[in-house]
Design an enzyme around this catalytic site. Structure first.
Site, mmCIF file in Angstrom:
data_model
loop_
_atom_site.group_PDB
_atom_site.id
_atom_site.type_symbol
_atom_site.label_atom_id
_atom_site.label_comp_id
_atom_site.label_asym_id
_atom_site.label_seq_id
_atom_site.Cartn_x
_atom_site.Cartn_y
_atom_site.Cartn_z
ATOM 1 N N LYS A 49 -8.566 0.240 0.371
ATOM 2 C CA LYS A 49 -7.911 -0.129 1.626
ATOM 3 C C LYS A 49 -7.022 1.018 2.075
ATOM 4 O O LYS A 49 -6.369 1.674 1.238
ATOM 5 C CB LYS A 49 -7.105 -1.406 1.405
ATOM 6 C CG LYS A 49 -6.475 -1.999 2.667
ATOM 7 C CD LYS A 49 -5.803 -3.337 2.335
ATOM 8 C CE LYS A 49 -5.149 -3.966 3.551
ATOM 9 N NZ LYS A 49 -4.546 -5.284 3.221
ATOM 10 N N SER A 105 -5.864 -9.148 6.065
ATOM 11 C CA SER A 105 -5.903 -7.819 6.658
ATOM 12 C C SER A 105 -6.871 -6.867 5.972
ATOM 13 O O SER A 105 -7.147 -5.778 6.472
ATOM 14 C CB SER A 105 -4.502 -7.199 6.617
ATOM 15 O OG SER A 105 -4.057 -7.036 5.271
ATOM 16 N N SER A 118 -4.348 -11.887 2.284
ATOM 17 C CA SER A 118 -5.159 -10.810 2.848
ATOM 18 C C SER A 118 -6.281 -10.306 1.960
ATOM 19 O O SER A 118 -7.062 -9.462 2.381
ATOM 20 C CB SER A 118 -4.263 -9.631 3.239
ATOM 21 O OG SER A 118 -3.446 -9.976 4.325
#
Length: 496
Positions: free
Chosen positions: A82, A157, A181
């Site tokens: 990420k 996210s 997330s």
């Protein structure tokens, strides 16, 4: 033909050991796959060919010397990160214009741990800006699409991390979870997605959203792969005072089954407003399957869980406001040109550098921490946090693990949810786990009857007993099978 991204960790390592292919073949094949298939998904923001090929050369040298087993649990395995995780020499943008040109001068501990475990670093993955969102629609560089339906969101996210695994681009990715997330996009994309207990994985080098809530964990398509990834990630880090020693082998009890275990069911969650019929049916079905496998189902109460959302949207924005204060246009980050004084430069740079959702959270956090308001909201939110933690502690006196929904619905279409408050409700079942600090994970249990899209169930473990939820997840996997690659991308296809 299946691609390397569709293989499990064990399959890749067996192939390497048998010299059916080399680690360099794995790296090159992965980048070829990304080049062919990611244009429609948009999960990667940056790829790291040189770093991956250098790591592959080290693995191939070890294979030639008969030392593959010494190289670590992720030896030769492609891993994506990420884009809030620093990796030396790569851009770490948090999908924000504020950090569009920022190049990492150091490597996050979680990333470094995967490299030490033999991983091939493939690149950085799209996300909601600074992890603020539940759909990956707030990325400054465009949204990621759900491989199961390109008109739908992958969740957020960590949407890029989830989509990359669901599309078979890589077998393992890392995400971060502040209020759901990892687990929510795991459910939307039909993956095994783990948020370990707070402190199991170091947060050093991960750009913070909520420092008391954030935790790093893996996305995979099998429970064993998730456990192997956790073996690489977990452990005490002197650079993170919240991290804890961890000498657990997360793969040790995966085959033990659930006979004799007590699984908690929360009636209030199953009757929650907004929970769709297809998701409720799948959660009930998974509970029944566990009962058939020998587990005892026990109803438990979490009386303060309904206040978790309110507490989170006080604590989260307050911590986000504090963490984002460092982006001042002077030391690093976007700097708006042409200003004669520092004040106007600061204001303009933050306005242009941050997107609407980031600005919303900054403003809310600023208000909640202001004089006269702090005592009214922040202290009560911390008191609620204590009550929620106590609720979970009491529940675990009765059960070994808790089963709940992950999200109230399956993946929604782009633009379908425009109201921020409604978007926040996507995390209604996941937030309380971050507040309490327990481990939680999403496990795929098939497709919803109405939408024909993936549904995940959430397993929640007592603090630092993450092996409990992995054991239950492995039992469910014997019923539902390993998570498949999205049909449009399976067997080397590149999507519709």
């Amino acid at each position: 033909m299946a691609t390397f991204g569709e293989m499990s960790i064990r399959e890749i390592q067996r192939g390497l050991a048998a010299k059916e292919f080399s680690a360099a073949d794995v790296a090159r094949g992965t980048f070829e796959r990304i080049a062919a298939a990611d244009e429609t998904v948009h999960s990667f923001l940056e790829t790291t060919e040189t770093l991956a090929l250098d790591a592959a050369a080290r693995i191939d040298a070890a294979i030639a010397e008969g030392r593959l087993a010494e190289m670590g649990p992720l030896a030769g395995v492609p891993v994506g990160y990420k884009d809030n995780m620093n990796l030396t020499g790569t851009h770490t943008t948090c999908s924000s214009n504020m950090l569009k040109n920022y190049v990492s001068p150091y490597t996050a501990t979680c990333v470094e741990n995967t490299l030490r475990a033999g991983a091939l670093p493939i690149g950085k993955l799209n996300m909601d800006e600074f992890a603020f969102g539940s759909s990956t629609e707030t990325s400054a560089f465009g949204p990621t699409r759900n491989p199961w339906d390109l008109e739908r969101v992958p969740g957020g996210s960590s949407g890029g991390s989830a989509a990359a695994v669901a599309a078979g681009l890589v077998p393992v990715t890392l995400g971060s979870d502040t209020g759901g997330s990892i687990r929510q996009p795991g459910s939307f994309c039909g993956l095994v997605a783990v948020k370990p207990t707070y402190g199991v994985v170091s947060r050093y080098g991960v750009v913070a959203f909520g420092s008391s809530l954030d935790q790093v964990g893996p996305f995979t398509r099998t429970v064993e792969d998730a456990a192997l990834a956790l073996n690489a990630l977990a452990g005490r880090d002197e650079l993170d005072c919240t991290s804890q020693p961890c000498d657990v082998d997360f793969t040790a009890n995966l085959a033990e089954g659930v006979a004799g275990m007590k699984i908690g069911i929360v009636p209030a969650f199953m009757e929650a407003q907004g929970l769709t019929a297809e998701v409720k049916a799948k959660v009930a079905e998974a509970a029944d399957q566990l009962r058939k496998l020998g587990a005892e189902l026990v109803e438990v109460e979490l009386p303060h869980a309904q206040a978790a959302m309110s507490a989170y949207y006080v604590l989260g924005p307050c911590e986000a406001f504090s963490n984002l204060a460092r982006f001042d246009s002077v030391r690093y980050g976007y700097c708006d040109p042409g200003h004669k004084d520092l004040g106007s430069q600061y204001e303009a740079s933050r306005h242009e550098g941050f997107g609407p959702e980031a600005r919303r959270r900054i403003m809310l956090g600023s208000y909640l921490l202001s004089a006269g308001v702090y005592d009214k909201y922040y202290y009560p939110a911390q008191q609620v946090r204590t009550l929620i933690t106590q609720d979970y502690t009491s529940a675990y006196e009765q059960v070994d693990c808790i089963l709940t929904p992950v999200a109230p619905r399956t993946a929604f279409k782009f633009g379908e949810i425009g109201d921020p408050t409604e978007m926040y409700l996507s995390d209604m079942f996941t937030i309380s786990i971050n507040i309490a600090g327990n481990g939680g994970m999403s496990v795929p249990v098939g497709l919803g009857a109405d939408t024909n899209l993936p549904v995940g169930v959430q397993l929640i473990a007592p603090a630092f007993k993450d092996k409990n939820m992995l054991r239950v997840a492995a039992a469910l996997e014997t019923v539902y099978g390993v998570a498949p690659v999205a049909p449009a991308f399976a067997d080397g296809k590149v999507g519709a």
